[in-house]
Design a protein around this motif. Structure first.
Motif, short mmCIF file in Angstrom:
data_model
loop_
_atom_site.label_atom_id
_atom_site.label_comp_id
_atom_site.label_asym_id
_atom_site.label_seq_id
_atom_site.Cartn_x
_atom_site.Cartn_y
_atom_site.Cartn_z
N VAL A 137 7.39 4.95 -1.30
CA VAL A 137 6.53 4.33 -2.31
C VAL A 137 5.52 5.36 -2.81
O VAL A 137 5.31 6.39 -2.18
N ASN A 138 4.87 5.05 -3.92
CA ASN A 138 4.12 6.07 -4.64
C ASN A 138 2.74 6.38 -4.07
O ASN A 138 2.32 7.54 -4.09
N THR A 139 2.02 5.38 -3.60
CA THR A 139 0.63 5.61 -3.21
C THR A 139 0.44 5.47 -1.71
O THR A 139 1.18 4.74 -1.03
N GLU A 140 -0.58 6.14 -1.20
CA GLU A 140 -0.89 6.03 0.22
C GLU A 140 -1.30 4.62 0.59
O GLU A 140 -0.96 4.12 1.67
N ARG A 141 -2.00 3.95 -0.33
CA ARG A 141 -2.41 2.56 -0.08
C ARG A 141 -1.18 1.67 0.11
O ARG A 141 -1.14 0.85 1.03
N ARG A 142 -0.17 1.84 -0.75
CA ARG A 142 1.04 1.02 -0.64
C ARG A 142 1.82 1.37 0.63
O ARG A 142 2.39 0.48 1.27
N ARG A 143 1.81 2.64 1.03
CA ARG A 143 2.47 3.03 2.27
C ARG A 143 1.85 2.30 3.45
O ARG A 143 2.56 1.80 4.34
N LYS A 144 0.51 2.26 3.48
CA LYS A 144 -0.18 1.58 4.58
C LYS A 144 0.08 0.07 4.54
O LYS A 144 0.31 -0.55 5.59
N GLU A 145 0.06 -0.52 3.34
CA GLU A 145 0.32 -1.95 3.22
C GLU A 145 1.71 -2.31 3.74
O GLU A 145 1.87 -3.30 4.47
N LEU A 146 2.71 -1.51 3.35
CA LEU A 146 4.07 -1.79 3.79
C LEU A 146 4.19 -1.62 5.31
O LEU A 146 4.83 -2.44 5.98
N ALA A 147 3.59 -0.57 5.83
CA ALA A 147 3.65 -0.34 7.28
C ALA A 147 3.02 -1.50 8.03
O ALA A 147 3.58 -2.00 9.01
N ASP A 148 1.86 -1.95 7.58
CA ASP A 148 1.16 -3.06 8.24
C ASP A 148 2.02 -4.32 8.20
O ASP A 148 2.13 -5.05 9.20
N CYS A 149 2.62 -4.60 7.04
CA CYS A 149 3.43 -5.81 6.88
C CYS A 149 4.67 -5.75 7.76
O CYS A 149 4.99 -6.71 8.46
N VAL A 150 5.38 -4.64 7.73
CA VAL A 150 6.62 -4.50 8.51
C VAL A 150 6.33 -4.56 10.00
O VAL A 150 7.04 -5.24 10.77
N ILE A 151 5.29 -3.88 10.43
CA ILE A 151 4.95 -3.88 11.86
C ILE A 151 4.52 -5.27 12.32
O ILE A 151 4.86 -5.70 13.43
N THR A 152 3.80 -5.99 11.48
CA THR A 152 3.45 -7.38 11.82
C THR A 152 4.71 -8.20 12.05
O THR A 152 4.79 -8.96 13.03
#
Length: 201
Positions: A49-64
């Motif tokens: 994904v393009n932004t660091e913010r989106r990378r963190k959001e996706l990681a948080d969601c997937v890990i949850t």
């Protein structure tokens, strides 16, 4: 983990993320911790994904979602197909999001068990209307928010292969999983989520 009862419209911002769940499960099966998977998501952009913010959001969601699954299931996701990853991601969403669970249990499951193989937009609208009356949090959602939630729900089910868009209605396609996966999920959670997905094997 116990199922949360907080109704949230955040599914409109998250999506199914089956491919992302599979990528993270592969790293987890290689011994990486959730924290290291999150760091790798940000530093190496494993979810593309393009932004660091989106990378963190996706990681948080997937890990949850991963935290609502056991190691056996995560290994099956890591070694399995994208199709399986999508189905298991939907299973995790049911455990996390009571709005999605209620729709699957009250609309999808009921129709599947009655062998009514279609869902219409009218069914989805009626469900939203009922929940708006039953649940204070849902009743407070704006009309625009409700439309985005309904769209996200449809898209997730289509992406998971659990419905097919036929134009004026959606064909129900009850997911199929290997017997050992179903048996393991049933031993952990009972039938509550499997039945909501129409799975009775």
């Amino acid at each position: 983990m116990a199922r949360k009862r907080k109704y949230s419209s955040n599914i409109k911002d998250k999506g199914l993320l089956g491919k992302e769940l599979k990528s993270a499960a592969e790293l987890y099966s290689q011994g990486l911790s959730y924290e290291k998977i999150s760091v790798q998501s940000i530093n190496d952009n494993i979810f593309q994904v393009n932004t660091e913010r989106r990378r963190k959001e996706l990681a948080d969601c997937v890990i949850t979602r991963m935290k609502y699954l056991d190691d056996f299931t995560l290994k099956k996701v890591a070694d399995g197909t994208i199709v399986l990853a999508g189905i298991i991601s939907m299973y995790a969403i049911l455990k996390i999001n009571p709005f999605v669970y209620d729709f699957m249990n009250e609309v999808y499951r009921e129709k599947a068990e009655l062998m009514i193989n279609r869902i219409t937009d009218a069914d989805i609208n009626q469900f939203m209307d009922v929940k708006s009356q039953q649940v204070e949090e849902v009743g407070k959602w704006t009309d625009g928010n409700k439309e985005r939630v309904k769209g996200a729900l449809r898209n997730m089910l289509i992406e998971a292969g659990m419905i097919r868009d036929m134009g004026s209605f959606y064909i129900i396609l009850v997911p199929v999983m290997d017997t050992d996966i179903v048996k393991n999920l049933r031993e952990i959670d009972g039938d509550i989520y499997l039945r909501a997905m129409g799975i009775s094997q």
